[in-house]
Design a protein around this motif. Structure first.
Motif, PDB file in Angstrom:
ATOM      1  N   ASN A  61       0.805  -1.216   0.000  1.00  0.00           N
ATOM      2  CA  ASN A  61       0.000   0.000   0.000  1.00  0.00           C
ATOM      3  C   ASN A  61       0.839   1.267   0.000  1.00  0.00           C
ATOM      4  OD1 ASN A  61      -2.195  -1.650  -0.044  1.00  0.00           O
ATOM      5  ND2 ASN A  61      -2.789  -1.318   2.084  1.00  0.00           N
ATOM      6  N   LEU A  62       2.111   1.171   0.405  1.00  0.00           N
ATOM      7  CA  LEU A  62       3.012   2.322   0.305  1.00  0.00           C
ATOM      8  C   LEU A  62       3.820   2.301  -0.989  1.00  0.00           C
ATOM      9  CD1 LEU A  62       2.186   2.834   3.235  1.00  0.00           C
ATOM     10  CD2 LEU A  62       4.585   3.339   3.741  1.00  0.00           C
ATOM     11  N   HIS A  63       3.548   1.318  -1.850  1.00  0.00           N
ATOM     12  CA  HIS A  63       4.206   1.188  -3.158  1.00  0.00           C
ATOM     13  C   HIS A  63       5.675   0.768  -3.039  1.00  0.00           C
ATOM     14  CE1 HIS A  63       0.537   2.901  -4.457  1.00  0.00           C
ATOM     15  NE2 HIS A  63       0.948   3.550  -5.521  1.00  0.00           N
ATOM     16  N   LEU A  64       6.061   0.234  -1.884  1.00  0.00           N
ATOM     17  CA  LEU A  64       7.403  -0.333  -1.777  1.00  0.00           C
ATOM     18  C   LEU A  64       7.489  -1.635  -2.560  1.00  0.00           C
ATOM     19  CD1 LEU A  64       8.067   0.254   2.036  1.00  0.00           C
ATOM     20  CD2 LEU A  64       9.036   1.539   0.125  1.00  0.00           C
ATOM     21  N   LEU A  65       6.362  -2.274  -2.750  1.00  0.00           N
ATOM     22  CA  LEU A  65       6.245  -3.451  -3.607  1.00  0.00           C
ATOM     23  C   LEU A  65       5.225  -3.167  -4.690  1.00  0.00           C
ATOM     24  CD1 LEU A  65       6.094  -6.406  -1.027  1.00  0.00           C
ATOM     25  CD2 LEU A  65       8.025  -5.814  -2.516  1.00  0.00           C
ATOM     26  N   ASN A  66       5.433  -3.786  -5.846  1.00  0.00           N
ATOM     27  CA  ASN A  66       4.497  -3.680  -6.949  1.00  0.00           C
ATOM     28  C   ASN A  66       3.644  -4.944  -6.985  1.00  0.00           C
ATOM     29  OD1 ASN A  66       3.799  -4.354  -9.932  1.00  0.00           O
ATOM     30  ND2 ASN A  66       4.224  -2.147  -9.935  1.00  0.00           N
ATOM     31  N   PRO A  67       2.323  -4.832  -7.169  1.00  0.00           N
ATOM     32  CA  PRO A  67       1.485  -6.034  -7.129  1.00  0.00           C
ATOM     33  C   PRO A  67       1.862  -7.076  -8.169  1.00  0.00           C
ATOM     34  CG  PRO A  67       0.242  -4.130  -7.923  1.00  0.00           C
ATOM     35  CD  PRO A  67       1.524  -3.614  -7.379  1.00  0.00           C
ATOM     36  N   ARG A  68       2.338  -6.647  -9.315  1.00  0.00           N
ATOM     37  CA  ARG A  68       2.704  -7.625 -10.337  1.00  0.00           C
ATOM     38  C   ARG A  68       3.909  -8.442  -9.894  1.00  0.00           C
ATOM     39  NH1 ARG A  68       0.585 -10.260 -15.020  1.00  0.00           N
ATOM     40  NH2 ARG A  68       1.885 -12.059 -14.579  1.00  0.00           N
ATOM     41  N   GLU A  69       4.897  -7.801  -9.256  1.00  0.00           N
ATOM     42  CA  GLU A  69       6.059  -8.566  -8.807  1.00  0.00           C
ATOM     43  C   GLU A  69       5.686  -9.485  -7.644  1.00  0.00           C
ATOM     44  OE1 GLU A  69       9.320  -6.185  -7.390  1.00  0.00           O
ATOM     45  OE2 GLU A  69       8.030  -4.948  -6.121  1.00  0.00           O
ATOM     46  N   VAL A  70       4.720  -9.075  -6.842  1.00  0.00           N
ATOM     47  CA  VAL A  70       4.244  -9.943  -5.767  1.00  0.00           C
ATOM     48  C   VAL A  70       3.557 -11.169  -6.354  1.00  0.00           C
ATOM     49  CG1 VAL A  70       2.618 -10.115  -3.837  1.00  0.00           C
ATOM     50  CG2 VAL A  70       4.068  -8.081  -4.085  1.00  0.00           C
ATOM     51  N   LEU A  71       2.689 -10.946  -7.335  1.00  0.00           N
ATOM     52  CA  LEU A  71       2.018 -12.068  -7.990  1.00  0.00           C
ATOM     53  C   LEU A  71       3.021 -12.989  -8.675  1.00  0.00           C
ATOM     54  CD1 LEU A  71      -1.034 -10.149  -9.497  1.00  0.00           C
ATOM     55  CD2 LEU A  71      -1.121 -11.875  -7.681  1.00  0.00           C
ATOM     56  N   ASP A  72       3.994 -12.420  -9.346  1.00  0.00           N
ATOM     57  CA  ASP A  72       4.997 -13.248 -10.023  1.00  0.00           C
ATOM     58  C   ASP A  72       5.770 -14.108  -9.033  1.00  0.00           C
ATOM     59  OD1 ASP A  72       4.273 -12.297 -12.491  1.00  0.00           O
ATOM     60  OD2 ASP A  72       5.883 -10.799 -12.610  1.00  0.00           O
ATOM     61  N   ALA A  73       6.105 -13.535  -7.874  1.00  0.00           N
ATOM     62  CA  ALA A  73       6.834 -14.302  -6.867  1.00  0.00           C
ATOM     63  C   ALA A  73       6.001 -15.472  -6.361  1.00  0.00           C
ATOM     64  CB  ALA A  73       7.236 -13.392  -5.708  1.00  0.00           C
ATOM     65  N   VAL A  74       4.702 -15.240  -6.177  1.00  0.00           N
ATOM     66  CA  VAL A  74       3.805 -16.308  -5.728  1.00  0.00           C
ATOM     67  C   VAL A  74       3.637 -17.358  -6.825  1.00  0.00           C
ATOM     68  CG1 VAL A  74       1.424 -16.820  -5.071  1.00  0.00           C
ATOM     69  CG2 VAL A  74       2.619 -14.882  -4.034  1.00  0.00           C
ATOM     70  N   LEU A  75       3.489 -16.918  -8.064  1.00  0.00           N
ATOM     71  CA  LEU A  75       3.304 -17.851  -9.181  1.00  0.00           C
ATOM     72  C   LEU A  75       4.579 -18.649  -9.460  1.00  0.00           C
ATOM     73  CD1 LEU A  75       1.272 -15.467 -11.514  1.00  0.00           C
ATOM     74  CD2 LEU A  75       0.388 -17.463 -10.301  1.00  0.00           C
ATOM     75  N   ASP A  76       5.749 -18.083  -9.180  1.00  0.00           N
ATOM     76  CA  ASP A  76       6.994 -18.845  -9.320  1.00  0.00           C
ATOM     77  C   ASP A  76       7.021 -20.010  -8.329  1.00  0.00           C
ATOM     78  OD1 ASP A  76       7.922 -17.260 -11.337  1.00  0.00           O
ATOM     79  OD2 ASP A  76       9.258 -16.058 -10.078  1.00  0.00           O
ATOM     80  N   ASN A  77       6.389 -19.791  -7.169  1.00  0.00           N
ATOM     81  CA  ASN A  77       6.098 -20.861  -6.204  1.00  0.00           C
ATOM     82  C   ASN A  77       7.329 -21.699  -5.841  1.00  0.00           C
ATOM     83  OD1 ASN A  77       4.627 -22.461  -4.511  1.00  0.00           O
ATOM     84  ND2 ASN A  77       3.451 -23.495  -6.106  1.00  0.00           N
ATOM     85  N   PRO A  78       8.359 -21.067  -5.250  1.00  0.00           N
ATOM     86  CA  PRO A  78       9.577 -21.824  -4.913  1.00  0.00           C
ATOM     87  C   PRO A  78       9.361 -22.894  -3.851  1.00  0.00           C
ATOM     88  CG  PRO A  78       9.612 -19.635  -3.920  1.00  0.00           C
ATOM     89  CD  PRO A  78       8.450 -19.652  -4.859  1.00  0.00           C
ATOM     90  N   SER A  79       8.262 -22.789  -3.077  1.00  0.00           N
ATOM     91  CA  SER A  79       8.001 -23.776  -2.024  1.00  0.00           C
ATOM     92  C   SER A  79       7.062 -24.883  -2.479  1.00  0.00           C
ATOM     93  CB  SER A  79       7.389 -23.068  -0.807  1.00  0.00           C
ATOM     94  OG  SER A  79       6.190 -22.407  -1.171  1.00  0.00           O
ATOM     95  N   ASN A  80       6.677 -24.844  -3.777  1.00  0.00           N
ATOM     96  CA  ASN A  80       5.756 -25.850  -4.308  1.00  0.00           C
ATOM     97  C   ASN A  80       4.452 -25.894  -3.501  1.00  0.00           C
ATOM     98  OD1 ASN A  80       5.042 -27.810  -6.225  1.00  0.00           O
ATOM     99  ND2 ASN A  80       5.699 -29.492  -4.896  1.00  0.00           N
ATOM    100  N   ALA A  81       3.926 -24.725  -3.198  1.00  0.00           N
ATOM    101  CA  ALA A  81       2.666 -24.614  -2.457  1.00  0.00           C
ATOM    102  C   ALA A  81       1.528 -25.174  -3.296  1.00  0.00           C
ATOM    103  CB  ALA A  81       2.391 -23.151  -2.111  1.00  0.00           C
ATOM    104  N   PRO A  82       0.491 -25.720  -2.660  1.00  0.00           N
ATOM    105  CA  PRO A  82      -0.641 -26.260  -3.412  1.00  0.00           C
ATOM    106  C   PRO A  82      -1.427 -25.157  -4.105  1.00  0.00           C
ATOM    107  CG  PRO A  82      -1.101 -26.294  -1.057  1.00  0.00           C
ATOM    108  CD  PRO A  82       0.339 -25.919  -1.201  1.00  0.00           C
TER     109      PRO A  82
END
Length: 523
Positions: free
Chosen positions: A280-301
């Motif tokens: 919410n302070l724009h220190l992170l961008n939502p697209r990069e957050v989504l990409d990090a989750v979609l990369d899924n390094p922990s093999n989350a379900p």
């Protein structure tokens, strides 16, 4: 001697506390030689409501770090510290003062504000203001309006699916990955008798000298505000925010999905990302957050990945769209005619209701509570009690480190208080104490019994739930999603219902006899 004429600066780029992105549209065409950045710490913003010390410190520390980062890039920054001589303390006044000081021959350039009130203040100035679109979001305000015009009755689920298709996220051609659009049914597990599984530690960030100066400032200037700065460890830089994101996707995402609605005593964070503040302070961008989750390094379900994607790509974008589409009238909505103030114990945690004591305690000490605590404990109790929706929003803005007007108002007034009559949610989010008992371990340690609605051990949630249904039966009877609750209400014995109503009146009178929140516009 002929003196060389000093050329005035070109543009004054105003950067607000929730716009800490050096790559935003406000910096398009930025010339470090001729343009100047303006940042301001303002009394008007810090004490218009009695804010949690942690919230103020988070904003100011993040702002000061961003200022230093911009200066390190060779950019000139005018920074108004809260207690420096000359700072007039008001938003419009300080912009006007700084503009008059440097006399730029261009414009005041500013990203679209996240607060309607701030935009009005800027528009009222007799200055050349140039607003620029905020690219941080994945659905522009114009696109949202177009979608609503095409589908006036559009709900979140429709919007979310359209966003998935538009951005090609979790899609297999034109079909959702996994064969279904959401996995809500898999994401409502409680911890049961054994409690939460082993919880990974939340990353912490030790205050540096800049943050230390801010902590001292907040203690000095706001000594009586709620909250505590003890063990302050919030991510106040982009580097911190990226570390927090990496920690979440590696260690907590796998269990996030199934346990995202669960609560446990003494556990404010559980498997939640706690990324809303940096986002919410724009220190992170939502697209990069989504990409990090979609990369899924922990093999989350898939249910965990999709559940998080829905929060960021669906809910967050939907909330912002609703805010700007319906403001300013939206803030005045009160569909259930609620008229009580927020109880004083919402600032102190001094209550014998265990679930509320836990959630408020998390809020006071961490300026944070996860979304189910906010919705189904803190928000729901105000709904059942009959608190003015806008006051719930103001309390939310006062106490949470991640609160920005555009995200808080629809979530509180709309979703948790049903003040918009069904724009944010098609039914009120109301339940008896049995829901809290099912999703937490609070009731077993509470003096109240969630199964009882009358008598000394009656759970206030349960009493107020039945009273809420009775008070609003005529208004909500046509809502098909409320058919079950009203059928259960009809089975209630009339004598018992009268006792419930009488006890509810007593609760409303005693619990709201004292409040802490000043009227709008007062300090």
């Amino acid at each position: 001697m002929i003196r060389k004429k000093v050329r005035p600066p070109r543009n004054l780029v105003l950067v607000m506390g929730d716009q800490l992105d050096g790559q935003s549209a406000a910096f398009d065409g930025f010339d470090p030689v001729n343009d100047i950045i303006l940042m301001m710490e303002l009394r008007e913003e810090a004490d218009n409501i009695p804010q949690n010390k942690r919230r103020i410190a988070f904003f100011f520390a993040a702002m000061r770090h961003f200022c230093e980062e911009q200066r390190a890039l060779g950019r000139t920054v005018l920074y108004s510290e809260l207690d420096e001589p000359g700072n007039v303390g008001s938003f419009a006044g300080e912009v006007q003062r700084r503009f008059s000081q440097i006399k730029p021959d261009g414009a005041v350039i500013v990203l679209e504000p996240g607060d309607y009130r701030v935009r009005e203040s800027l528009e009222a100035l007799d200055l050349p203001i140039q607003f620029r679109e905020d690219r941080h979001f994945l659905c522009s305000r114009e696109d949202f309006v177009a979608m609503r015009e095409e589908q006036p009755t559009m709900i979140l689920e429709t919007f979310y699916r359209a966003m998935r298709v538009k951005h090609d996220i979790l899609m297999n051609g034109d079909k959702p990955v996994g064969g279904q659009w959401n996995f809500d049914k898999d994401n409502r597990k409680s911890f049961g008798r054994n409690g939460p599984p082993l919880l990974p530690p939340k990353p912490t960030f030790k205050p540096d000298e800049i943050t230390g100066d801010v902590l001292a400032l907040v203690e000095r200037c706001f000594p009586d505000n709620p909250g505590s700065l003890a063990r302050f460890d919030l991510p106040v830089t982009r580097e911190h925010a990226l570390q927090a994101l990496d920690d979440f996707v590696r260690y907590r995402l796998p269990e996030f999905g199934r346990y995202q609605d669960a609560m446990a005593g003494g556990q404010p964070f559980l498997f939640h990302s706690v990324l809303s503040g940096p986002l919410n302070l724009h220190l992170l961008n939502p697209r990069e957050v989504l990409d990090a989750v979609l990369d899924n390094p922990s093999n989350a379900p898939l249910n965990a990945v999709e559940g998080f994607v829905r929060q960021v790509l669906g809910w967050r974008e939907w909330v912002r769209g609703i805010y700007w589409h319906l403001m300013p009238d939206y803030a005045e909505r009160n569909a259930l005619d609620a008229d009580l103030p927020v109880p004083r114990f919402y600032w102190t945690g001094e209550t014998d209701m265990r679930c509320l004591a836990e959630a408020i305690g998390h809020t006071i000490h961490h300026a944070y509570a996860h979304h189910i605590e906010r919705l189904m404990v803190l928000g729901q109790f105000c709904l059942l009690l009959g608190v003015r929706p806008y006051d719930v929003h103001r309390w939310h803005m006062s106490m949470f480190w991640d609160a920005i007007d555009w995200v808080s108002l629809p979530n509180t007034l709309g979703m948790s208080q049903h003040g918009d009559g069904g724009v944010m949610g098609t039914k009120p989010y109301c339940a008896s104490g049995a829901y809290i008992d099912r999703m937490s371990d609070h009731c077993g340690r509470c003096r109240y019994d969630p199964q009882q609605s009358i008598g000394d051990r009656a759970c206030p949630f349960t009493t107020l739930y039945w009273d809420f249904l009775a008070r609003h039966q005529e208004r909500l009877a046509g809502n098909t999603r409320m058919r079950g609750p009203f059928m259960n209400l009809a089975r209630k014995d009339p004598e018992e219902m009268q006792q419930i109503r009488d006890r509810a009146v007593m609760l409303r009178e005693t619990l709201t006899a004292e409040t802490f929140l000043p009227e709008p516009g007062q300090a």
